[in-house]
Design a protein around this motif. Structure first.
Motif, PDB file in Angstrom:
ATOM      1  N   GLY A 154      42.825  59.640  40.238  1.00 33.41           N
ATOM      2  CA  GLY A 154      44.057  58.564  40.857  1.00 33.41           C
ATOM      3  C   GLY A 154      44.416  57.083  40.052  1.00 33.41           C
ATOM      4  O   GLY A 154      44.010  56.954  38.982  1.00 33.41           O
ATOM      5  N   LEU A 155      44.818  55.777  40.648  1.00 34.25           N
ATOM      6  CA  LEU A 155      44.954  54.208  39.407  1.00 34.25           C
ATOM      7  C   LEU A 155      42.818  53.879  39.541  1.00 34.25           C
ATOM      8  O   LEU A 155      42.834  53.679  40.305  1.00 34.25           O
ATOM      9  N   GLY A 201      37.244  53.941  40.293  1.00 36.56           N
ATOM     10  CA  GLY A 201      39.331  54.872  40.885  1.00 36.56           C
ATOM     11  C   GLY A 201      39.121  54.574  42.118  1.00 36.56           C
ATOM     12  O   GLY A 201      39.077  53.724  42.946  1.00 36.56           O
ATOM     13  N   TYR A 202      40.576  55.738  42.762  1.00 36.89           N
ATOM     14  CA  TYR A 202      40.745  55.477  43.620  1.00 36.89           C
ATOM     15  C   TYR A 202      41.682  54.730  44.084  1.00 36.89           C
ATOM     16  O   TYR A 202      41.635  54.533  45.489  1.00 36.89           O
ATOM     17  N   ASN A 203      42.038  53.450  43.066  1.00 41.55           N
ATOM     18  CA  ASN A 203      43.168  52.428  44.054  1.00 41.55           C
ATOM     19  C   ASN A 203      44.255  52.776  43.639  1.00 41.55           C
ATOM     20  O   ASN A 203      44.976  53.229  44.021  1.00 41.55           O
ATOM     21  N   GLN A 204      44.360  51.682  44.836  1.00 42.62           N
ATOM     22  CA  GLN A 204      46.106  51.039  45.637  1.00 42.62           C
ATOM     23  C   GLN A 204      46.719  50.641  44.475  1.00 42.62           C
ATOM     24  O   GLN A 204      48.327  50.617  44.746  1.00 42.62           O
ATOM     25  N   ALA A 205      46.002  49.298  43.818  1.00 41.55           N
ATOM     26  CA  ALA A 205      46.801  48.660  42.780  1.00 41.55           C
ATOM     27  C   ALA A 205      46.167  48.192  42.104  1.00 41.55           C
ATOM     28  O   ALA A 205      44.051  47.769  42.087  1.00 41.55           O
ATOM     29  N   LEU A 206      46.546  48.348  40.850  1.00 40.09           N
ATOM     30  CA  LEU A 206      45.813  47.293  39.622  1.00 40.09           C
ATOM     31  C   LEU A 206      46.228  46.294  39.119  1.00 40.09           C
ATOM     32  O   LEU A 206      46.720  46.642  38.716  1.00 40.09           O
ATOM     33  N   GLY A 241      42.334  52.182  47.604  1.00 41.22           N
ATOM     34  CA  GLY A 241      42.753  52.684  48.358  1.00 41.22           C
ATOM     35  C   GLY A 241      42.494  54.223  48.207  1.00 41.22           C
ATOM     36  O   GLY A 241      41.389  54.426  48.453  1.00 41.22           O
ATOM     37  N   ASP A 242      43.570  55.223  48.277  1.00 45.60           N
ATOM     38  CA  ASP A 242      43.112  56.376  48.105  1.00 45.60           C
ATOM     39  C   ASP A 242      43.787  57.381  47.214  1.00 45.60           C
ATOM     40  O   ASP A 242      44.804  58.363  47.540  1.00 45.60           O
ATOM     41  N   SER A 243      44.280  56.619  45.685  1.00 41.45           N
ATOM     42  CA  SER A 243      45.006  57.565  45.330  1.00 41.45           C
ATOM     43  C   SER A 243      44.753  58.427  44.771  1.00 41.45           C
ATOM     44  O   SER A 243      45.754  59.045  43.894  1.00 41.45           O
ATOM     45  N   PRO A 245      40.014  55.908  52.089  1.00 42.62           N
ATOM     46  CA  PRO A 245      40.554  54.945  51.628  1.00 42.62           C
ATOM     47  C   PRO A 245      39.111  54.722  51.191  1.00 42.62           C
ATOM     48  O   PRO A 245      38.137  54.583  51.924  1.00 42.62           O
ATOM     49  N   SER A 246      39.091  54.601  50.187  1.00 43.11           N
ATOM     50  CA  SER A 246      37.388  54.282  49.353  1.00 43.11           C
ATOM     51  C   SER A 246      37.803  54.071  47.522  1.00 43.11           C
ATOM     52  O   SER A 246      38.589  53.971  47.901  1.00 43.11           O
ATOM     53  N   LEU A 247      36.090  53.496  47.034  1.00 43.20           N
ATOM     54  CA  LEU A 247      36.824  53.218  45.278  1.00 43.20           C
ATOM     55  C   LEU A 247      34.947  53.794  45.127  1.00 43.20           C
ATOM     56  O   LEU A 247      34.440  54.282  45.516  1.00 43.20           O
TER      57      LEU A 247
END
Length: 377
Positions: A310-311, A326-331, A349-351, A357-359
């Motif tokens: 993801g992001l 990783g897995y972010n909703q926003a950078l 996030g869970d991108s 949702p996790s990191l």
């Protein structure tokens, strides 16, 4: 004569045997060719299905990438609007206090002006004439005259102060109205953006479900994991090659690094993902939108979307040391930005197509992954 007939019979039998053998070989050859053609057709069919499967999977991944980027943009705008709204609320509080103080000043100045007017009225010119006719001493008259002048001067100052206070009060009221209008606009903007964000997140969730369905088989999941890890390796290698980070690394910070987010560990370093593929980092359970903190000072060398992660944002700490999130909703940071330990760099996030949702957090030293937990405080 009988000997000739015997030889003729043997010849005919041999000829028939050869013909039978030939027919058997011919029939067997035809059957074998038919089987080979069937196998080739099956291989072609499976290859066609695999190509169609990969095409659909790639299309879903493109949709996931586009949705993640829109969520990233919306999340950052919401964060900016929230910060602006907080500043506006602070301004409104300060202006309200200032307005209350100015109102009290006006009340006090109006009361003082009333007292001065009353004193001047009571002292009037007819009072001075009566004092002159009463033949009071010149010293007394001079003192009364100076008193009258002081009263008049003080009254003029009070009038000017009151006018200035009223002007400040009106200006404050105007500023307060502007800030309240801005507050209303920001609240409406936030409401709209949050609604858009929810729509995008729902669409992202549906796309992620479709992707998980496409790679539901062990072999497909394993192939996807291997491909994702290879992509990450290539991206990190390229980022490290481009970066010129003159920092001390994390060698002296073992056991002291800041946790990027608080939460229980969903996956640990070295755990099996699928087949022979294991986790190269840890996965931390955290609420969507939670700030992701830089674990150590460094320079952002990667800030983009990467399939499977993801992001993703990567921070180079120098000396070949790097941390990945990783897995972010926003950078919140771009390539080239310098960050300090504990500074927010992303939002959870869970991108990566995750179900919750996790990191994802990883530490690399000279290109090799290492267990992050012993490095964290």
């Amino acid at each position: 004569m009988r000997e000739k007939r015997t030889r003729l019979g043997q010849t005919l039998r041999a000829s028939a045997l050869c013909t039978g053998v030939f027919l058997c070989l011919f029939t067997g050859s035809v059957h074998a060719n038919s089987q080979l053609e069937g196998v080739s057709d099956e291989i072609a069919r499976q290859q066609s299905q695999l190509a169609a499967h990969n095409k659909k999977l790639n299309a879903l991944q493109r949709d996931l990438k586009a949705q993640s980027k829109r969520i990233d943009t919306l999340s950052r705008r919401i964060r900016q609007a929230q910060a602006s709204l907080q500043e506006t609320d602070t301004d409104i509080t300060q202006l309200t206090r200032q307005q209350a103080r100015l109102k009290q000043e006006m009340i006090a100045q109006q009361a003082q002006l009333g007292e001065l007017i009353d004193a001047q009225y009571r002292q009037g010119k007819h009072d001075q004439l009566k004092r002159l006719l009463s033949q009071e001493s010149p010293a007394t008259l001079d003192r009364l005259t100076r008193y009258a002048e002081i009263v008049a001067g003080t009254m003029q100052q009070t009038i000017e102060s009151l006018a200035a206070t009223r002007t400040d009060y009106q200006l404050t009221a105007h500023q307060l109205k502007q800030q309240r209008d801005k507050q209303t606009q920001l609240v409406a903007e936030l409401t709209d953006k949050k609604r858009e964000l929810e729509t995008e997140q729902n669409a992202q969730s549906q796309t992620a479900k479709q992707i998980r369905a496409k790679i539901a088989s062990d072999s497909a999941y394993l192939a996807e994991l291997k491909a994702n890890k290879q992509r990450l390796q290539e991206q990190i290698a390229e980022a490290a090659r481009r970066a010129q980070v003159n920092m001390a690394g994390i060698s002296d910070a073992k056991g002291k690094l800041t946790w990027p987010a608080q939460g229980k560990l969903l996956h640990r370093f070295g755990e099996r993902q699928s087949g022979e593929v294991t986790w190269n980092g840890i996965v931390i359970d955290a609420k969507r939108g939670t700030e992701v903190k830089a674990t150590h000072a460094g320079k952002v060398v990667l800030s983009s979307w990467l399939r499977g992660y993801g992001l993703l944002i990567a921070v180079d700490h120098g000396k070949g040391d790097m941390s990945l999130y990783g897995y972010n909703q926003a950078l919140l940071k771009d390539v080239g930005d310098t960050v300090t330990a504990g500074e927010p760099i992303a939002l959870v996030g869970d991108s990566g197509g995750q179900s919750t949702p996790s990191l994802y957090f990883e530490i690399r030293r000279k290109g090799n992954t290492t267990n992050p937990v012993p490095w964290l405080d």
